[in-house]
Design an enzyme around this catalytic site. Structure first.
Site, PDB file in Angstrom:
ATOM      1  N   GLU A 332       0.797  -1.226  -0.066  1.00  0.00           N
ATOM      2  CA  GLU A 332       0.134  -0.159   0.019  1.00  0.00           C
ATOM      3  C   GLU A 332       1.015   1.259   0.012  1.00  0.00           C
ATOM      4  O   GLU A 332       0.520   2.195   0.790  1.00  0.00           O
ATOM      5  CB  GLU A 332      -0.946   0.148   1.327  1.00  0.00           C
ATOM      6  N   CYS A 428     -10.492  -0.227   8.036  1.00  0.00           N
ATOM      7  CA  CYS A 428     -10.017   1.185   8.615  1.00  0.00           C
ATOM      8  C   CYS A 428     -10.746   2.351   7.728  1.00  0.00           C
ATOM      9  O   CYS A 428     -10.731   3.601   8.109  1.00  0.00           O
ATOM     10  CB  CYS A 428      -8.555   1.349   8.365  1.00  0.00           C
TER      11      CYS A 428
END
Length: 663
Positions: A332, A428
């Site tokens: 990421e 998240c």
């Protein structure tokens, strides 16, 4: 003189019971036709939906386990820990969003739910103040033994942010006291003295949270602890590397490994020496946010310079036109300058939210409209586009080009989704969106000396002190569809101070009037702001007229993914093509270089939006007769191309989408 002297904080903890929390000495209430809709959506749909998701009561969605973990840790039920090692943080972010929602509008039932969750959190806290359900339930003897992977301080940071927000919104201090005990416990564990841990978390978050706790309480130890974590990161001998070696090179995620990448969590060199944005993008911007906070509060010039270098590298060489950051799903993460692929992009929602956090801190550190331009870009495009119009589906990854079959069949693109998901095992992003949109009031203005800087053109009411005078400023805005902004300036009595208006990077020649009289041409802006300094009278009216027209945007020549292509922008909004309007394949469409854009408001499109139409061409597939490859080009025919705002894509079923179009 202490490096902390001169920092403006409250010396006593007193809640603000008037609505929104006190930010930089002013209070702001959002009253905006465009944004009110999304704030209400968060209040009425997103927060209740996420409450049910946290309790594992959403049919068809991945179970969260978050509340169940706290119930097990509190002794209310038996069972095993479920979900990710950082699952606690989803509860914290829900509580923070709830706090901001309660500061906008009182809701006794929502407050009751939050109080019950807080009671549960308190029951799960250990006698010494420690709070983390993973290490309470699953590995009770291994606290603080894997900071690289296990997010203990990260989870604590999110709960500290929630505690500050909930106290400021409601005046209730139970969660605040819980998290002060946890912060004090952390302070007793992590210190420079012999026998203490000289480490830091693998996922930054605690640093910015401790600054918030310091600003609320005035307790200097929390600021010092934040600075300690920043100072320790990347020092040699490297704490996280030593920790990994001590565990026999075993990681939480992948077992035993012979390699550990210290740049992944920005711990490869000390933060003041870092010049390029590297590693996991969310971790990076959370850390940069804390660095900017600390630079402002302590006057640390080296930290400030590092923030400037990292901001410039990230936004000028590694940021998507939508405000997305992080170009690869491997970690990421950032990769390298100008590597911004459109179809394998990551651009995690949380990363853009963290970029907005960082931009706001930079605006508090210095006056430069570039930070607000980026904040606006990320907000209107990447962040808003991550949530479906129903408030119940989300993108974790925010691509700029989608071919649904490739997302399903190509392993290198399976992280990209053609439709938003109901929930995630790693959830998240949805609560992060909720807490940002309900705290949008904190991003509209900043103050420097006697001048109010208008960063975002969002309808709102502000009350503050400027030049020693009590002032109310009421902003009306027709963005993003029309470029008309009005500020009514109401000082309690005539007073001299400044009102600064950001001139957006996307705007052309603007006009500004005060009480109907046009100001002279804006020959000299002050770092991108038109600053009006005068003696203001009650009822003065400032009007800003921003030209709003669709225009083409081109990428840097080294940005290979966009060579020979253009994107369309209208005001702060980036546009895209969808197959719902243009049929497939979108790869066969190009724009005419000379063609003009036609803009029209379509009230039927997903709540209403400006739609842009342009002259273009489509390859005629039926004219192709050369097999898989041939020596003659297929014929093209003129077509009308339709583009819609990027934030609305994916709300009309699964189909192709693209932002960058051949020209």
């Amino acid at each position: 003189m202490s490096q902390f002297e001169g920092a403006k904080v409250r010396t006593t903890v007193q809640p603000d019971r008037s609505g929104h929390s006190d930010q930089g000495g002013h209070r702001v209430y959002v009253q905006d036709e465009f944004w009110d809709r999304y704030i209400r959506l968060v209040q009425e749909t997103v927060i209740p939906y996420q409450y049910e998701a946290l309790h594992d009561r959403v049919a068809g969605a991945e179970p969260s386990h978050a509340i169940a973990n706290f119930e097990i840790a509190a002794g209310r039920r038996q069972g095993k820990f479920g979900g990710m090692v950082f699952q606690d943080s989803d509860v914290a972010k829900w509580l923070e969003a709830t706090a901001y929602s309660l500061s906008i509008r009182r809701d006794p039932e929502l407050e009751r739910q939050a109080d019950e969750v807080i009671d549960l959190v308190g029951e799960a806290q250990q006698a010494d103040g420690y709070l983390n359900t993973y290490f309470t339930v699953k590995e009770p003897g291994k606290r603080w033994t894997n900071l690289q992977d296990c997010h203990e301080l990260y989870c604590a940071g999110h709960f500290i942010e929630a505690a500050v927000a909930y106290y400021e919104a409601t005046g209730k201090d139970k969660l605040l006291n819980i998290m002060r005990r946890m912060a004090d416990h952390i302070d007793s564990v992590f210190r420079p003295e012999e026998g203490k841990l000289k480490g830091y978390d693998g996922h930054q978050e605690i640093e910015l949270a401790l600054v918030k706790l310091y600003r609320l309480t005035g307790e200097e130890k929390y600021l010092k602890l934040s600075l300690f974590f920043i100072d320790q990161r990347g020092q040699e001998p490297n704490f996280l590397r030593q920790e990994w070696e001590g565990r026999g090179r075993v990681t939480h995620w992948g077992g035993q490994t012979d390699h550990i990448d210290m740049a992944y969590n920005q711990s490869h060199i000390p933060v003041r020496e870092q010049t390029v944005a590297v590693g996991h993008s969310v971790r990076a911007v959370y850390m940069y946010t804390a660095m900017a906070d600390l630079a402002r509060l302590t006057g640390d010039e080296a930290l400030r310079e590092a923030c400037l270098r990292l901001w410039n590298n990230m936004t000028e060489r590694q940021m998507y036109i939508t405000g997305g950051i992080g170009s690869t799903h491997h970690g990421e993460a950032f990769t390298f300058d100008y590597d911004l692929p459109n179809d394998t992009v990551y651009a995690e929602t949380c990363a853009s939210i963290g970029l907005i956090f960082f931009a706001r801190r930079m605006l508090e550190l210095t006056t430069d409209s570039h930070y607000a331009d980026v904040m606006e870009r990320a907000l209107y495009n990447n962040v808003l586009g991550s949530m479906a119009q129903d408030g119940k589906h989300y993108f974790y990854v925010n691509p700029l080009e989608v071919w649904p079959q490739a997302c399903t069949c190509n392993p290198g693109k399976q992280h990209v989704k053609a439709q938003r998901q109901g929930w995630f095992g790693c959830a998240c992003c949805p609560p992060n969106v909720a807490r940002l949109l309900t705290s949008l009031n904190q991003y509209i203005y900043t103050e420097h000396s006697d001048t109010l800087y208008t960063n975002l053109y969002i309808g709102s009411e502000l009350r503050t002190l400027l030049g020693g005078t009590e002032v109310k400023v009421t902003q009306s805005s027709k963005l993003p569809w029309e470029g008309i902004v009005t500020l009514k300036v109401d000082p309690a009595e005539a007073g001299v101070f400044g009102i600064a208006l950001r001139i957006p990077s996307w705007s052309g020649k603007v006009r500004i009037s005060v009480n109907g009289g046009l100001l002279p041409a804006l020959d000299a802006l002050e770092q991108g702001y038109a600053v009006i300094r005068r003696e203001w009278q009650p009822g003065d009216i400032v009007e800003l007229m921003l030209p709003m027209e669709a225009h083409r945007v081109y990428a840097h020549p080294e940005l290979r993914a966009n060579a020979g292509k253009t994107a369309i922008q209208y005001g702060p909004l980036v546009y895209c093509l969808e197959s719902a309007d243009n049929s497939e394949p979108l790869s066969s469409i190009s724009l005419s270089k000379e063609g003009r854009f036609k803009e029209a408001y379509d009230e039927e499109l997903l709540g209403g939006a400006v739609v842009i139409r342009a002259e273009g061409y489509r390859v005629e597939e039926q004219s192709w007769s050369g097999g898989l490859y041939g020596s003659t080009r297929a014929a093209v025919q003129p077509v009308e191309v339709t583009a819609i705002p990027y934030y609305l894509w994916g709300n009309r079923g699964s189909g192709e989408m693209k932002v960058w179009i051949p020209e």
